[in-house]
Each structure stands twice: as structure tokens, then as C-alpha cells.
Enzyme design. Structure first.
Site, PDB file in Angstrom:
ATOM      1  N   HIS A 234     -29.368  36.350  30.618  1.00  0.00           N
ATOM      2  CA  HIS A 234     -29.477  34.896  30.471  1.00  0.00           C
ATOM      3  C   HIS A 234     -30.866  34.403  30.085  1.00  0.00           C
ATOM      4  CE1 HIS A 234     -31.273  34.973  34.487  1.00  0.00           C
ATOM      5  NE2 HIS A 234     -31.799  33.811  34.160  1.00  0.00           N
TER       6      HIS A 234
HETATM    7  C1  UD1 Z   1     -32.828  28.853  34.727  1.00  0.00           C
HETATM    8  C2  UD1 Z   1     -34.267  29.247  34.999  1.00  0.00           C
HETATM    9  C3  UD1 Z   1     -34.395  30.724  35.249  1.00  0.00           C
HETATM   10  C4  UD1 Z   1     -33.390  31.207  36.301  1.00  0.00           C
HETATM   11  C5  UD1 Z   1     -31.999  30.779  35.861  1.00  0.00           C
HETATM   12  C6  UD1 Z   1     -30.959  31.216  36.882  1.00  0.00           C
HETATM   13  C7  UD1 Z   1     -35.849  27.778  33.809  1.00  0.00           C
HETATM   14  C8  UD1 Z   1     -36.819  27.668  32.687  1.00  0.00           C
HETATM   15  N1  UD1 Z   1     -35.129  28.908  33.854  1.00  0.00           N
HETATM   16  O1  UD1 Z   1     -32.473  29.337  33.446  1.00  0.00           O
HETATM   17  O2  UD1 Z   1     -35.707  31.013  35.707  1.00  0.00           O
HETATM   18  O3  UD1 Z   1     -33.452  32.621  36.432  1.00  0.00           O
HETATM   19  O4  UD1 Z   1     -31.958  29.360  35.726  1.00  0.00           O
HETATM   20  O5  UD1 Z   1     -29.651  30.954  36.501  1.00  0.00           O
HETATM   21  O6  UD1 Z   1     -35.767  26.894  34.632  1.00  0.00           O
HETATM   22  N2  UD1 Z   1     -25.820  25.264  31.700  1.00  0.00           N
HETATM   23  C9  UD1 Z   1     -24.499  24.926  31.944  1.00  0.00           C
HETATM   24  N3  UD1 Z   1     -24.133  24.716  33.231  1.00  0.00           N
HETATM   25  C10 UD1 Z   1     -24.996  24.804  34.258  1.00  0.00           C
HETATM   26  C11 UD1 Z   1     -26.334  25.132  33.990  1.00  0.00           C
HETATM   27  C12 UD1 Z   1     -26.727  25.370  32.703  1.00  0.00           C
HETATM   28  O7  UD1 Z   1     -23.668  24.836  31.062  1.00  0.00           O
HETATM   29  O8  UD1 Z   1     -24.582  24.593  35.410  1.00  0.00           O
HETATM   30  C13 UD1 Z   1     -26.234  25.562  30.302  1.00  0.00           C
HETATM   31  C14 UD1 Z   1     -26.771  24.411  29.565  1.00  0.00           C
HETATM   32  O9  UD1 Z   1     -26.163  24.403  28.324  1.00  0.00           O
HETATM   33  C15 UD1 Z   1     -28.258  24.689  29.410  1.00  0.00           C
HETATM   34  C16 UD1 Z   1     -28.344  26.187  29.536  1.00  0.00           C
HETATM   35  O10 UD1 Z   1     -27.227  26.570  30.343  1.00  0.00           O
HETATM   36  O11 UD1 Z   1     -28.762  24.226  28.223  1.00  0.00           O
HETATM   37  C17 UD1 Z   1     -29.607  26.655  30.154  1.00  0.00           C
HETATM   38  O12 UD1 Z   1     -29.799  26.089  31.437  1.00  0.00           O
HETATM   39  P1  UD1 Z   1     -31.276  25.864  32.026  1.00  0.00           P
HETATM   40  O13 UD1 Z   1     -31.139  25.218  33.331  1.00  0.00           O
HETATM   41  O14 UD1 Z   1     -32.110  25.182  31.030  1.00  0.00           O
HETATM   42  O15 UD1 Z   1     -31.932  27.301  32.160  1.00  0.00           O
HETATM   43  P2  UD1 Z   1     -31.286  28.667  32.621  1.00  0.00           P
HETATM   44  O16 UD1 Z   1     -31.096  29.499  31.457  1.00  0.00           O
HETATM   45  O17 UD1 Z   1     -30.142  28.413  33.510  1.00  0.00           O
END
Ligand code: UD1
Length: 384
Positions: A234
Site C-alpha cells: 500500500h
Molecule cells: C496511510 C499512511 C501510512 C499507513 C497507512 C495504513 C500517510 C501518508 N500514510 O496510508 O503511513 O501505513 O495509512 O493503512 O498518512 N482510502 C479509502 N478508504 C479508506 C482510506 C483510504 O478508499 O478508508 C483510499 C483513498 O482513495 C485514498 C487512499 O486510499 O486516497 C490513500 O489513503 P491515505 O489515507 O491518503 O493514505 P494510506 O495509503 O492509507
């Protein structure tokens, strides 16, 4: 006497798990009851399987506030969180803000607090990948340098902070004893304290194994113990570039030795699943994210882990399951030194993950949260 308020800021999956450790220590130990712990969820993770499920399975109360920030560009997402957290700081005037790990939520909590002159405790301080292209690395460095209580999970983390100029290091970075007081009542309370308390993720793992053992995940997925591998990807560095993602899938499918690999797919990674061609689908099976207990049990009974997650590298190590890390470097260097983990570029075959030298105490003794809660309590009482 007025109530002392302590904020806990969470927002992403691993933070709900880390907070669980602290919550249990707060409720199980004799914490002075004039302290009110307020839980704030930024809403960075919002899908049921990325958020609510952890509150349900760990039986922790729902957050007092959910800022509902959701997904956005890094700057906007972080800015919205800072705005929401600052409002709550101004409303409640907390004595301490506790932040966890290395996400945008962590940084937002730290910036909102430091700007309002509220001391910060950082759980999982001092980790470094030395790769500033990782958003998590920026979040860690900035958060550490805003913090007053730096709770490190290992001696390596303490040493990283020493190199960055932190001077007040308790017991030269050795794990402190359980009941030890580290708050010097005569010292300047704003002078940062660096202390090795061990890793709260180990606390959670140890408590959870018994409950996890009743998980039916292996049966549900039609698997046999030690006959399958587990995969997670991820990190932005692996999911922002389709070529890189494809390279990793090819690596995994060429390494599976005919065993099926269960791929727990983070929402960030979902958009890339179309890149899995028929050949890859023969050996890699994508599934929705799992609950903590299901994932723990799946990992414990697996043959081999492929991951870019920090938490999973350690869980594999504690459960003595060989791990291949799908990154160029790792913060959890002890797992590599122990022989249980290898960076994928250095992987030369399953048999080369030698697995007999692990010192299971490099991340503490499973009592990190007790130490943290004791120190936090002493700190806020001293400040009053
Ligand atoms: C985040 C953390 C990372 C951690 C990870 C655990 C940052 C920079 N990164 O990464 O350190 O290891 O979480 O999971 O904060 N999304 C959904 N549903 C959700 C959450 C996210 O669809 O419930 C999708 C969204 O499209 C979003 C993407 O996932 O754009 C990324 O989510 P984001 O919270 O930005 O970062 P993670 O990759 O989850």
C-alpha cells in the site's frame, strides 16, 4: 480540582491498533481519575474495514470527535486536519496531545498542538528510513522535533534521535524498567525526553493471540496451515507507479513455489488490480482488508509474508514467520538483522531466510503501553 484533559489523535488503521494498547493501559491501570482522555479521529481512514471494525473488535469506545476529513492531496488533507484539531485544542485546552506513528494524521496533530504551545507525546518516535521521498519519513521527523515526550520502540530509534541532537535520553536508550519514573520534577518540562519503552504493537499482539486463535479465517478462505503466503502492498512508492507495482507482483508470483498468496488489498491499491494478468491471478488471490484478529491468525499460520507495511514486518518477526519486505529500505532494521526479514532485492530463496537468531526482546517486553501511560500521567500532573 479542575480536570486534566489529554487528547489522543488517530485517523489511520495502524493508529487504531496502537491506541488500543494505550486505552487498555488507561482503563486497566490505576490512572488518576481527574484525567479525561479525549479521542479524536481525523477521518483519514473512513471505510468500515479500515476504521469502524477495529473499534468493534477491540471494544474501544467510539471517538469523541470525528473530523471526517477523508481523502485528499497531502497538503489539503493535512491542512483540514490541523484546522479541526486546533479548534478542539482551543475549546478544551488539553495538557498534552498524544500522536501515534507516522501518518498525515500524526503530523497534523503535532503541528496543531505545537502552534498552540501544547506539549506532544509521540508514540513510535525515532524511526527513520532515511528516504525523504516517503511521506511517512517527513511526518516522523517533523513530529519528533515538535514533541516533548518521545516514546521509542527500540534502541535503534533512540540512537536515531541522538544523532539528530536530542540530549535528554533516559538510561542511554535501554528499555526502562516497568515502574520507572523518568519525569524530573526540577527540570524544564519543555525539554524533550527520549525514552525506550518498547513497541505498543507487541502489547496488542500478545493480548490478541488467544482471541485470534478462534478466528475462522483460514477455513473461510479455503486454506491449509503453512501452505499459503500473505501479501500486502500500500505504500505510495509502490502504488503510485504501475510499473513498480507490476514488478512487485511479478516478483511475488515468481517466488511463491506453487503456493497460493492471499493479497489483502488496501483501498489505495484497489485501482491497480486491473494490472493483474491471468498468469498472476493463478497464484495471487486478492481479498478485502481483514480485521486485526483475522489478519493476525492468517499471518501466524502462513508460510511466508510479502509486505511493504511496517506493522506486518514486525508481526511476522514476533510470530516467527519469514518475511520479504517489498521496499528499498526498512525502519525495522532489527527484523533484518535477526534473519527473519529480507529486503526483496536481497532475496535469494525461501531457504535463505535464516531464522534461528531472533532476540525477541529488541522491541520491548509487551508492556510498552503501561510505561507510556505512567509517564504521561506523571508529566501532566507535574505540569499542573
Ligand atoms: C496511510 C499512511 C501510512 C499507513 C497507512 C495504513 C500517510 C501518508 N500514510 O496510508 O503511513 O501505513 O495509512 O493503512 O498518512 N482510502 C479509502 N478508504 C479508506 C482510506 C483510504 O478508499 O478508508 C483510499 C483513498 O482513495 C485514498 C487512499 O486510499 O486516497 C490513500 O489513503 P491515505 O489515507 O491518503 O493514505 P494510506 O495509503 O492509507
Amino acid at each position: 480540582m479542575s480536570e486534566i484533559k489529554i487528547f489522543h489523535i488517530v485517523g489511520a488503521r495502524p493508529q487504531f491498533i496502537k491506541y488500543t494498547a494505550i486505552y487498555r493501559a488507561i482503563t486497566n491501570d490505576n490512572v488518576p481519575n481527574e484525567m479525561k482522555h479525549i479521542l479524536i479521529h481525523t477521518g483519514q481512514h473512513y471505510d468500515f474495514l479500515m476504521s469502524d471494525i477495529f473499534f468493534q473488535e477491540f471494544k474501544i469506545p467510539l471517538p469523541d470527535y470525528n473530523l471526517g476529513v477523508g481523502s485528499d492531496e497531502h497538503g489539503k488533507q493535512t491542512a483540514k486536519m490541523i484546522e479541526g484539531i486546533e479548534e478542539l485544542i482551543l475549546k478544551y485546552n488539553p495538557s498534552l496531545v498524544v500522536v501515534y506513528g507516522d501518518t498525515n494524521t500524526t503530523l497534523a496533530g503535532a503541528l496543531a498542538a505545537v502552534k498552540q504551545h501544547v506539549p506532544i507525546a509521540h508514540v513510535e518516535a525515532g524511526l527513520r528510513s532515511f528516504n525523504k521521498k516517503m511521506p511517512e519519513e517527513i511526518n516522523r521527523v517533523l513530529t519528533d522535533h515538535c514533541s516533548t515526550l518521545l516514546f521509542c520502540p527500540s534502541k535503534t530509534a533512540v540512537n536515531n534521535l541522538k544523532r539528530e541532537g536530542f540530549e535528554r535520553v533516559i538510561q542511554n536508550g535501554e528499555l526502562i524498567s516497568e515502574g520507572e519514573s523518568v519525569i524530573d520534577l526540577d527540570a524544564d518540562a519543555s525539554f524533550p525526553i527520549v525514552v525506550n519503552v518498547g513497541d505498543v504493537m507487541y502489547d496488542v499482539l500478545l493480548w490478541s493471540l488467544e482471541v485470534a486463535s478462534s478466528s475462522d479465517v483460514i477455513k473461510r478462505l479455503g486454506l491449509k496451515e503453512k501452505q499459503y503466503n500473505v501479501l500486502t502492498i500500500h505504500r505510495a512508492e509502490n502504488t503510485d507507479n504501475p510499473e513498480k507495482f507490476r514488478e512487485l507482483l511479478n516478483f511475488v508470483s515468481n517466488t511463491t513455489n506453487g503456493r497460493i498468496t492471499i493479497f489483502s488489498v488496501h483501498p489505495r491499491t484497489k485501482k491497480l488490480l486491473d494490472l493483474m494478468d491471468d498468469e498472476i491471478q493463478q497464484c495471487i488471490k486478492p481479498i478485502e482488508p481483514l480485521s486485526y484478529f483475522d489478519m493476525l491468525w492468517l499471518v501466524k499460520n502462513s508460510n511466508l509474508i510479502f509486505t511493504d507495511s511496517g506493522g506486518l514486518q514486525k508481526e511476522a518477526y514476533w510470530l516467527k514467520v519469514p518475511c520479504v519486505t517489498l521496499r528499498e529500505q526498512t525502519e525495522w532494521v532489527e527484523t533484518i538483522e535477526s534473519g527473519w526479514n529480507v529486503l526483496y532485492k536481497n532475496f535469494t530463496g525461501e531457504h535463505t531466510i535464516k531464522n534461528n537468531s531472533a532476540d525477541m526482546n529488541v522491541y520491548g517486553d509487551g508492556k510498552a503501553s503501561k510505561r507510556i501511560v505512567k509517564i504521561i500521567s506523571e508529566f501532566v500532573l507535574q505540569k499542573r
